[in-house]
Enzyme design. Structure first.
Site, PDB file in Angstrom:
ATOM      1  N   LYS A   1       0.845  -1.196   0.000  1.00  0.00           N
ATOM      2  CA  LYS A   1       0.000   0.000   0.000  1.00  0.00           C
ATOM      3  C   LYS A   1       0.875   1.239   0.000  1.00  0.00           C
ATOM      4  O   LYS A   1       1.868   1.308   0.710  1.00  0.00           O
ATOM      5  CB  LYS A   1      -0.862   0.017   1.263  1.00  0.00           C
ATOM      6  CG  LYS A   1      -1.814  -1.127   1.333  1.00  0.00           C
ATOM      7  CD  LYS A   1      -3.042  -0.855   0.519  1.00  0.00           C
ATOM      8  CE  LYS A   1      -3.842  -2.135   0.443  1.00  0.00           C
ATOM      9  NZ  LYS A   1      -5.158  -1.980  -0.082  1.00  0.00           N
TER      10      LYS A   1
ATOM     11  N   GLY B   1     -12.198 -16.528   0.359  1.00  0.00           N
ATOM     12  CA  GLY B   1     -13.625 -16.219   0.250  1.00  0.00           C
ATOM     13  C   GLY B   1     -14.149 -16.106  -1.156  1.00  0.00           C
ATOM     14  O   GLY B   1     -15.064 -16.810  -1.546  1.00  0.00           O
TER      15      GLY B   1
ATOM     16  N   GLU C   1     -18.777 -15.618  -2.789  1.00  0.00           N
ATOM     17  CA  GLU C   1     -18.987 -14.157  -2.856  1.00  0.00           C
ATOM     18  C   GLU C   1     -19.442 -13.658  -4.236  1.00  0.00           C
ATOM     19  O   GLU C   1     -19.181 -12.521  -4.610  1.00  0.00           O
ATOM     20  CB  GLU C   1     -17.726 -13.390  -2.402  1.00  0.00           C
ATOM     21  CG  GLU C   1     -17.295 -13.734  -0.980  1.00  0.00           C
ATOM     22  CD  GLU C   1     -16.075 -12.953  -0.472  1.00  0.00           C
ATOM     23  OE1 GLU C   1     -15.771 -11.883  -1.017  1.00  0.00           O
ATOM     24  OE2 GLU C   1     -15.438 -13.432   0.479  1.00  0.00           O
TER      25      GLU C   1
ATOM     26  N   ARG D   1      -6.400  -2.323 -12.002  1.00  0.00           N
ATOM     27  CA  ARG D   1      -7.493  -2.560 -11.073  1.00  0.00           C
ATOM     28  C   ARG D   1      -7.959  -1.271 -10.407  1.00  0.00           C
ATOM     29  O   ARG D   1      -7.152  -0.418 -10.071  1.00  0.00           O
ATOM     30  CB  ARG D   1      -7.110  -3.554  -9.969  1.00  0.00           C
ATOM     31  CG  ARG D   1      -6.413  -4.788 -10.436  1.00  0.00           C
ATOM     32  CD  ARG D   1      -7.330  -5.891 -10.893  1.00  0.00           C
ATOM     33  NE  ARG D   1      -8.562  -5.954 -10.126  1.00  0.00           N
ATOM     34  CZ  ARG D   1      -9.648  -6.580 -10.537  1.00  0.00           C
ATOM     35  NH1 ARG D   1      -9.668  -7.174 -11.715  1.00  0.00           N
ATOM     36  NH2 ARG D   1     -10.724  -6.607  -9.784  1.00  0.00           N
TER      37      ARG D   1
ATOM     38  N   HIS E   1      -9.083 -12.003   8.150  1.00  0.00           N
ATOM     39  CA  HIS E   1      -8.102 -12.026   7.069  1.00  0.00           C
ATOM     40  C   HIS E   1      -7.525 -10.635   6.888  1.00  0.00           C
ATOM     41  O   HIS E   1      -8.254  -9.641   6.951  1.00  0.00           O
ATOM     42  CB  HIS E   1      -8.766 -12.497   5.767  1.00  0.00           C
ATOM     43  CG  HIS E   1      -7.947 -12.206   4.547  1.00  0.00           C
ATOM     44  ND1 HIS E   1      -6.777 -12.870   4.281  1.00  0.00           N
ATOM     45  CD2 HIS E   1      -8.095 -11.293   3.562  1.00  0.00           C
ATOM     46  CE1 HIS E   1      -6.250 -12.381   3.160  1.00  0.00           C
ATOM     47  NE2 HIS E   1      -7.030 -11.421   2.706  1.00  0.00           N
TER      48      HIS E   1
ATOM     49  N   GLU F   1      -1.524 -12.395   3.954  1.00  0.00           N
ATOM     50  CA  GLU F   1      -0.743 -12.454   2.730  1.00  0.00           C
ATOM     51  C   GLU F   1       0.702 -12.707   3.140  1.00  0.00           C
ATOM     52  O   GLU F   1       1.188 -12.063   4.046  1.00  0.00           O
ATOM     53  CB  GLU F   1      -0.868 -11.092   2.051  1.00  0.00           C
ATOM     54  CG  GLU F   1      -0.129 -10.974   0.768  1.00  0.00           C
ATOM     55  CD  GLU F   1      -0.214  -9.546   0.230  1.00  0.00           C
ATOM     56  OE1 GLU F   1      -1.331  -9.012   0.132  1.00  0.00           O
ATOM     57  OE2 GLU F   1       0.848  -8.993  -0.052  1.00  0.00           O
TER      58      GLU F   1
ATOM     59  N   HIS G   1      -2.263 -12.492  -6.833  1.00  0.00           N
ATOM     60  CA  HIS G   1      -2.274 -11.273  -7.644  1.00  0.00           C
ATOM     61  C   HIS G   1      -1.663 -11.509  -9.017  1.00  0.00           C
ATOM     62  O   HIS G   1      -1.702 -10.641  -9.872  1.00  0.00           O
ATOM     63  CB  HIS G   1      -1.530 -10.150  -6.930  1.00  0.00           C
ATOM     64  CG  HIS G   1      -2.082  -9.875  -5.556  1.00  0.00           C
ATOM     65  ND1 HIS G   1      -1.643 -10.557  -4.445  1.00  0.00           N
ATOM     66  CD2 HIS G   1      -3.057  -9.054  -5.128  1.00  0.00           C
ATOM     67  CE1 HIS G   1      -2.313 -10.131  -3.388  1.00  0.00           C
ATOM     68  NE2 HIS G   1      -3.181  -9.223  -3.779  1.00  0.00           N
TER      69      HIS G   1
ATOM     70  N   CYS H   1      -5.018 -14.363  -0.773  1.00  0.00           N
ATOM     71  CA  CYS H   1      -6.147 -13.422  -0.766  1.00  0.00           C
ATOM     72  C   CYS H   1      -7.283 -14.057  -1.567  1.00  0.00           C
ATOM     73  O   CYS H   1      -7.175 -15.205  -2.009  1.00  0.00           O
ATOM     74  CB  CYS H   1      -5.706 -12.075  -1.346  1.00  0.00           C
ATOM     75  SG  CYS H   1      -6.863 -10.733  -0.973  1.00  0.00           S
TER      76      CYS H   1
HETATM   77  N1  GLN Z   1     -13.051 -12.224   1.411  1.00  0.00           N
HETATM   78  C1  GLN Z   1     -12.497 -11.342   0.443  1.00  0.00           C
HETATM   79  C2  GLN Z   1     -12.187 -12.097  -0.836  1.00  0.00           C
HETATM   80  O1  GLN Z   1     -11.902 -13.243  -0.746  1.00  0.00           O
HETATM   81  C3  GLN Z   1     -11.222 -10.733   0.960  1.00  0.00           C
HETATM   82  C4  GLN Z   1     -10.604  -9.834  -0.053  1.00  0.00           C
HETATM   83  C5  GLN Z   1      -9.437  -9.073   0.466  1.00  0.00           C
HETATM   84  O2  GLN Z   1      -8.836  -9.432   1.439  1.00  0.00           O
HETATM   85  N2  GLN Z   1      -9.102  -8.000  -0.172  1.00  0.00           N
HETATM   86  O3  GLN Z   1     -12.209 -11.535  -1.902  1.00  0.00           O
HETATM   87 ZN    ZN Z   2      -6.760 -10.154   1.155  1.00  0.00          ZN
END
Ligand code: GLN
Ligand code: ZN
Length: 749
Positions: free
Chosen positions: A111, A426, A478, A509, A635, A659, A688, A720
């Site tokens: 970040k 997720g 999701e 993105r 997470h 991560e 990623h 992630c």
């Molecule tokens: N649960 C979300 C996903 O799996 C978490 C995303 C994230 O940590 N940015 O997309």
């Molecule tokens: Zn994440």
């Protein structure tokens, strides 16, 4: 008064650049096409900024740190000497690269200070070639020559670059020498350009050693090239180096007066050099509320005590990279819209200020403060109810009923998972078909029923695939969420979502942060029906996934008229209701993502305690109502825990997934303690990148993790959510992950 900007959004009004990049990566367009699209886009941006007196040229094909790396020659030799073009080398470092003859992992991403933008972290090691590649200047130089107004070319400065890059096996002294030399080569190769040197690291706490590093670079650079250098700082004040900077011969200095209120006192106390220009950041580049005219005038009246008007530029506090492009086309309630200002409107604000601000007429004894956004009329009884319930919260509302060791034992007895349980974070890939259907549904072309049927079908297929692969803890995928924050915002009062308010997150993105403008309550259950449906399809546990309070705030544009704590508690109470409903449906694992907890850590340590206390308390308020046998996961999307390990502990979750896969094992060291009495799942591969990790690779990553984390506390998962991946990439990678785990399990006693 003259006006300018620190930087402009890079993706285009309708995210044109996203499409260009994706077309290029998918080999639908040639490199020549991509370059010509980049050129036209920058032309368009310059046109939008044509009323400025000086225009920043800050476009980046993917990321500005990565671009600066190339200008400095910080490129791995094997890439630089490969047959790949400069642009493809650059994308290889940004996204990883795989061909029959060459394979390369992407450089890590992090970040950018406390924003939601991720930069690529340059890695400097013995493989660094130190041979500059000026390819990334070529378009800017042509643009500069075609532009009527003066322009500045933006790069990251040596101090920030030094602080943010990863260094391996290279002594600090020689690294500094090499960096200095690289900047000198760059500046002397283009003696007539005006450079904007971004140095946001100057607003963080600086040690004496740091100040020395800063001086090492700039005593040389400012004396040799100072007349062509605009030193730009942002995201805070520069209390640690202000006096030092005054004695360096820079052409101009950019200060942030929105996030860096202290800058004004520095100016008052130490003055400002007569022959230096000041670029005063008075319009926020980080939030979307209009700048109050009165307080800006007041600020200006203070500034003009120290600086002549002709030496002053009005500017944004930081690059407009962090706000959406324009309000145009948004369909928002009028009373809110009139308080808002996105990118293009901020340029308008500056233009108006340059005509209307009247520094000399104001009472200079009044202290300037940028008055917070004054809110549209609220439902006052809601406001009172919420305030009352927050005031009535006792300590118990923030505490789980049982110590973690006992809870985990209960949970393990009832969940009966194998060692090294496998799961995902997720989300599963969001296909083009799904996006089309969602759009059709939003436009009213597709009925709610048909849309929801489709979502259920996707859940069914995904549960089936997860079972086939052999994962232990499943997720519903999701699919109903276009975004992990916007989705929740749509079920909460006090939030608004925009149609086209995209903000770049990394590379191609972007996210569309909602606006928090009012008081927050849950309007109806948000996730329950999807998750219970998924659970009805399988005997394996399905993990319910929610987004946590501080992440919802950090990925939104937040109101500024009430405290952060109050907003966070309002959201926590809404989530608490949701979690309560999930438990009623007998879900045994609940995950509350705090993906963004770390990223809004204040830049100065003295402000951390307050922020962390708010974030942790809100998380606990949301989650502490659950039964001890319900397993609470959280997470986080990063892997830097050294300085917040205590805060993570204080969240009191049972399982933490993070991560880790792009970085080294030492990042797990701060969590050693943690992993001896709680469970932890460091990502075993990088989602990623489109690269599919092999079974062997994951196998050795797990082995590596096992040297630090006890077997019975280690979970195995990607780093992630998978929503940005292609389906085939996602499932293939997971299959390799499960195979690797099975191989390890087979060797266990
Ligand atoms: N649960 C979300 C996903 O799996 C978490 C995303 C994230 O940590 N940015 O997309
Ligand atoms: Zn994440």
């Amino acid at each position: 008064m003259r006006i300018t900007l620190v930087g402009f959004p890079r993706l285009g009004k309708n995210r044109e650049w996203k499409k260009s990049l994706e077309n290029y990566w998918a080999q639908h367009i040639s490199q020549k096409d991509l370059l010509s699209q980049a050129y036209s886009l920058q032309k368009e941006h310059i046109r939008m900024m044509s009323c400025l007196d000086e225009i920043p040229l800050d476009f980046a094909f993917y990321d500005h740190m990565l671009e600066t790396s190339f200008l400095l020659g910080i490129i791995p030799e094997s890439l630089a000497t490969s047959p790949l073009s400069s642009l493809d080398q650059y994308f290889a470092l940004a996204r990883g690269y795989q061909s029959s003859t060459m394979e390369r992992k992407a450089w890590p991403m992090k970040k950018w200070f406390f924003t939601n933008y991720h930069y690529v972290v340059p890695t400097i090691d013995q493989e660094t070639i130190w041979k500059p590649d000026f390819f990334f200047l070529s378009q800017k130089i042509s643009l500069a020559s075609e532009t009527q107004k003066p322009v500045r070319i933006t790069i990251v400065g040596p101090y920030t670059f030094f602080k943010l890059s990863r260094k391996h096996h290279i002594p600090a002294e020689s690294l500094k020498e090499k960096l200095l030399h690289a900047y000198m080569t760059l500046f002397s190769s283009y003696p007539s350009l005006l450079w904007q040197i971004d140095e946001p690291s100057l607003v963080t706490d600086m040690s004496e050693e740091d100040t020395k590093v800063f001086l090492f670079f700039y005593q040389h650079l400012a004396s040799l090239y100072g007349k062509n250098l605009h030193l730009q700082t942002y995201f805070g004040d520069i209390r640690d180096v202000y006096q030092k900077i005054l004695s360096l011969p820079f052409r101009s200095l950019g200060l942030d007066f929105v996030d860096g209120r202290e800058n004004l006192s520095l100016l008052a106390r130490y003055g400002f050099p007569e022959n230096t220009l000041l670029y005063a950041g008075i319009v926020s580049g980080r939030n979307i509320w209009k700048t109050p005219l009165h307080s800006s005038s007041l600020l200006l009246s203070h500034l003009t005590r120290h600086i002549r008007l002709e030496n002053l530029f009005l500017s944004s506090s930081c690059s407009l990279l962090h706000v959406p492009y324009t309000l145009e086309g948004e369909d928002l309630p009028l009373e809110i819209r009139e308080k808002l200002s996105f990118g293009i409107e901020k340029i308008e604000e500056l233009k108006n200020f340059s005509h209307t601000l009247l520094p000399h007429l104001l009472d200079q004894t009044q202290e300037p403060s940028l008055a917070p956004f004054s809110q549209p009329q609220q439902n006052t009884s809601l406001r009172q109810d919420l305030t009352k319930s927050i005031q009535a919260l006792g300590e118990r509302a923030f505490q789980r009923g049982m110590p973690v060791e006992e809870r985990l034992a209960l949970q393990k007895a009832s969940l009966k998972l194998p060692p090294l349980p496998t799961t995902t974070i997720g989300s599963f890939p969001q296909t083009a078909e799904l996006r089309k259907l969602r759009q059709a549904f939003q436009k009213g072309i597709l009925s709610q029923e048909a849309y929801e049927d489709h979502l259920r079908e996707m859940i069914r297929q995904s549960i089936q695939k997860q079972e086939d692969i052999g994962l232990d803890v499943l997720v519903h995928g999701e699919f109903e969420r276009n975004d992990m924050v916007e989705y929740f915002a749509s079920f909460l009062s006090g939030f608004l979502t925009t149609k086209n308010g995209w903000v770049q997150s990394y590379g191609s993105r972007a996210t569309k942060p909602p606006l928090i403008y009012g008081d927050i309550t849950r309007l109806q259950p948000m996730t329950v029906s999807w998750i219970t449906y998924a659970q009805s399809l399988t005997k394996k546990p399905v993990k319910a996934i929610l987004t946590g309070p501080i992440t919802i705030i950090n990925w939104s544009f937040c109101r500024e008229d009430i405290s952060l704590r109050e907003v966070a508690y309002q959201i926590a109470l809404a989530l608490r209701e949701e979690i309560n409903d999930l438990e009623k449906e007998s879900l045994s694992i609940i995950q509350v993502d705090e993906a963004a907890l770390r990223e809004k850590l204040p830049l100065r340590k003295q402000d951390w305690k307050e922020y962390l206390d708010i974030a942790i308390s809100a998380f606990r308020l949301a989650t502490s109502g659950i039964k001890p046998q319900t397993q609470l996961h959280t997470h986080m999307c990063y892997s830097e825990f050294s300085d917040i390990a205590d805060a993570i502990e204080a969240m009191d979750a049972d399982v933490l997934t993070i991560e880790a896969s792009r970085s080294d094992l030492d990042i797990l060291e701060p969590l050693r303690e943690y992993s001896h009495h709680r469970d932890i799942g460091p990502g075993v591969y990088d989602i990623h990148s489109p690269r599919i990790p092999s079974e062997e690779e994951i196998f050795s990553t797990i082995k590596k993790f096992l040297t630090l984390i006890p077997l019975h506390h280690l979970w195995i998962n990607p780093d992630c959510g998978l929503k940005t991946r292609q389906e085939q990439e996602a499932y293939q990678s997971l299959a390799n992950m499960v195979k690797a785990v099975k191989k390890i399990r087979s060797t266990l006693p």
